[in-house]
Motif scaffolding. Structure first.
Motif, PDB file in Angstrom:
ATOM      1  N   LEU A 122       0.814  -1.217   0.000  1.00 30.76           N
ATOM      2  CA  LEU A 122       0.000   0.000   0.000  1.00 30.76           C
ATOM      3  C   LEU A 122       0.847   1.267   0.000  1.00 30.76           C
ATOM      4  O   LEU A 122       0.322   2.373   0.036  1.00 30.76           O
ATOM      5  N   GLY A 123       2.184   1.078  -0.013  1.00 31.64           N
ATOM      6  CA  GLY A 123       3.082   2.232  -0.075  1.00 31.64           C
ATOM      7  C   GLY A 123       3.505   2.780   1.272  1.00 31.64           C
ATOM      8  O   GLY A 123       4.166   3.819   1.340  1.00 31.64           O
ATOM      9  N   ILE A 124       3.138   2.087   2.363  1.00 34.81           N
ATOM     10  CA  ILE A 124       3.554   2.526   3.698  1.00 34.81           C
ATOM     11  C   ILE A 124       5.000   2.101   3.935  1.00 34.81           C
ATOM     12  O   ILE A 124       5.385   0.971   3.616  1.00 34.81           O
ATOM     13  N   GLU A 125       5.806   3.006   4.460  1.00 38.04           N
ATOM     14  CA  GLU A 125       7.208   2.712   4.754  1.00 38.04           C
ATOM     15  C   GLU A 125       7.296   2.052   6.126  1.00 38.04           C
ATOM     16  O   GLU A 125       6.754   2.572   7.104  1.00 38.04           O
ATOM     17  N   VAL A 126       7.995   0.912   6.183  1.00 38.84           N
ATOM     18  CA  VAL A 126       8.006   0.096   7.402  1.00 38.84           C
ATOM     19  C   VAL A 126       9.429  -0.128   7.904  1.00 38.84           C
ATOM     20  O   VAL A 126      10.293  -0.612   7.168  1.00 38.84           O
ATOM     21  N   ALA A 127       9.648   0.239   9.166  1.00 41.14           N
ATOM     22  CA  ALA A 127      10.884  -0.122   9.871  1.00 41.14           C
ATOM     23  C   ALA A 127      10.490  -1.031  11.026  1.00 41.14           C
ATOM     24  O   ALA A 127       9.366  -0.950  11.536  1.00 41.14           O
ATOM     25  N   ILE A 128      11.403  -1.906  11.411  1.00 41.12           N
ATOM     26  CA  ILE A 128      11.093  -2.901  12.442  1.00 41.12           C
ATOM     27  C   ILE A 128      12.220  -2.992  13.453  1.00 41.12           C
ATOM     28  O   ILE A 128      13.399  -2.999  13.077  1.00 41.12           O
ATOM     29  N   VAL A 129      11.860  -3.046  14.717  1.00 40.64           N
ATOM     30  CA  VAL A 129      12.803  -3.395  15.782  1.00 40.64           C
ATOM     31  C   VAL A 129      12.262  -4.658  16.435  1.00 40.64           C
ATOM     32  O   VAL A 129      11.076  -4.734  16.757  1.00 40.64           O
ATOM     33  N   ILE A 130      13.131  -5.640  16.603  1.00 38.51           N
ATOM     34  CA  ILE A 130      12.700  -6.919  17.153  1.00 38.51           C
ATOM     35  C   ILE A 130      13.539  -7.280  18.381  1.00 38.51           C
ATOM     36  O   ILE A 130      14.739  -6.991  18.423  1.00 38.51           O
ATOM     37  N   GLY A 131      12.887  -7.855  19.372  1.00 34.08           N
ATOM     38  CA  GLY A 131      13.583  -8.252  20.589  1.00 34.08           C
ATOM     39  C   GLY A 131      14.312  -9.575  20.408  1.00 34.08           C
ATOM     40  O   GLY A 131      14.335 -10.149  19.325  1.00 34.08           O
ATOM     41  N   GLY A 132      14.917 -10.064  21.499  1.00 35.35           N
ATOM     42  CA  GLY A 132      15.677 -11.311  21.427  1.00 35.35           C
ATOM     43  C   GLY A 132      15.317 -12.293  22.526  1.00 35.35           C
ATOM     44  O   GLY A 132      16.040 -13.254  22.758  1.00 35.35           O
ATOM     45  N   GLY A 133      14.175 -12.055  23.200  1.00 37.91           N
ATOM     46  CA  GLY A 133      13.812 -12.856  24.365  1.00 37.91           C
ATOM     47  C   GLY A 133      13.536 -14.316  24.082  1.00 37.91           C
ATOM     48  O   GLY A 133      13.531 -15.128  25.005  1.00 37.91           O
TER      49      GLY A 133
END
Length: 235
Positions: free
Chosen positions: A41-52
């Motif tokens: 849909l053209g939305i810019e996506v950044a992701i932060v992911i944990g490590g638990g």
């Protein structure tokens, strides 16, 4: 769409799916498909992911491990999760870049703000691994910091609970859910949304947070389409 650029915060535990440890490929594929629908849909996506799902520095420290060493192990766990998510996204034909706060040049780019923003502008999903690169900071803090740096419109915190409640809904059946709540009310009521450092940083920069259930298929796209999904924390 309601937002143009988002930062999605995922917990490492979410990647376990039905497992007790590690990474569930089925859950990864589900997340990748959800994210693909958003990027289409053209939305810019950044992701932060944990490590638990692999290692928690705090847990290691509570068992006698040096806290700094433990936190560095936790940072490496987030890189492993980032690599797994990157692979799943690319399997779904979503162009993706993994940037890390600690240098691992053989597997990921170092975090460079301008480069990250350029990737987003070109329609690539950017995964930020390695936390902030410093011990004593959680991946919640990393998520808020990166969101501010890349000028994201909102932080979407995907959890296994469908929002913020007056009490833990898994322990208190009478707990009621908030649709909207202010930063000040979260603090005055003693509600747990993020760790204090991350939450305060978000408040100071007037960056809204939406807590929602990422494990229900379709929730992410519904939220971004303007439906009342989860709980929004705002000024």
């Amino acid at each position: 769409m309601k937002y143009n650029r988002i930062l999605l915060k995922l917990s490492g535990e979410a990647l376990m799916g039905e497992r007790q440890y590690g990474i569930d490929p089925k859950r990864l594929a589900e997340y990748a498909q959800e994210i693909k629908e958003v990027t289409d849909l053209g939305i810019e996506v950044a992701i932060v992911i944990g490590g638990g799902n692999i290692f928690r520095g705090v847990a290691g420290a509570s068992n006698g491990m040096d806290r700094v060493q433990g936190d560095h192990m936790g940072m490496l766990a987030t890189v492993i999760n980032g690599l797994a998510l990157q692979s799943a996204l690319e399997d779904a034909d979503v162009p993706t870049r993994l940037q890390t706060a600690i240098k691992i040049n053989e597997v990921a780019e170092p975090f460079i703000r301008r480069k990250a923003m350029r990737h987003l502008q070109k329609g690539r999903v950017v995964i930020f691994g390695g936390g902030t690169g410093n011990p004593y900071f959680t991946t919640d803090s990393a998520a808020v910091l990166r969101a501010i740096e890349i000028e994201a419109d909102v932080i979407l915190k995907g959890t296994r609970v469908d929002g913020i409640y007056t009490a833990d809904p898994e322990k208190d059946a009478s707990a009621t859910k908030f649709d909207f709540i202010t930063f000040d009310d979260v603090l005055s009521k003693g509600l747990k949304v993020m760790d204090t450092t991350a939450f305060t940083l978000s408040q100071e920069n007037e960056l809204p947070i939406i807590v929602f259930d990422m494990n229900t298929n379709g929730n992410l796209i519904k939220l971004l389409s303007g439906e009342n999904i989860g709980t929004k924390v705002q000024m």
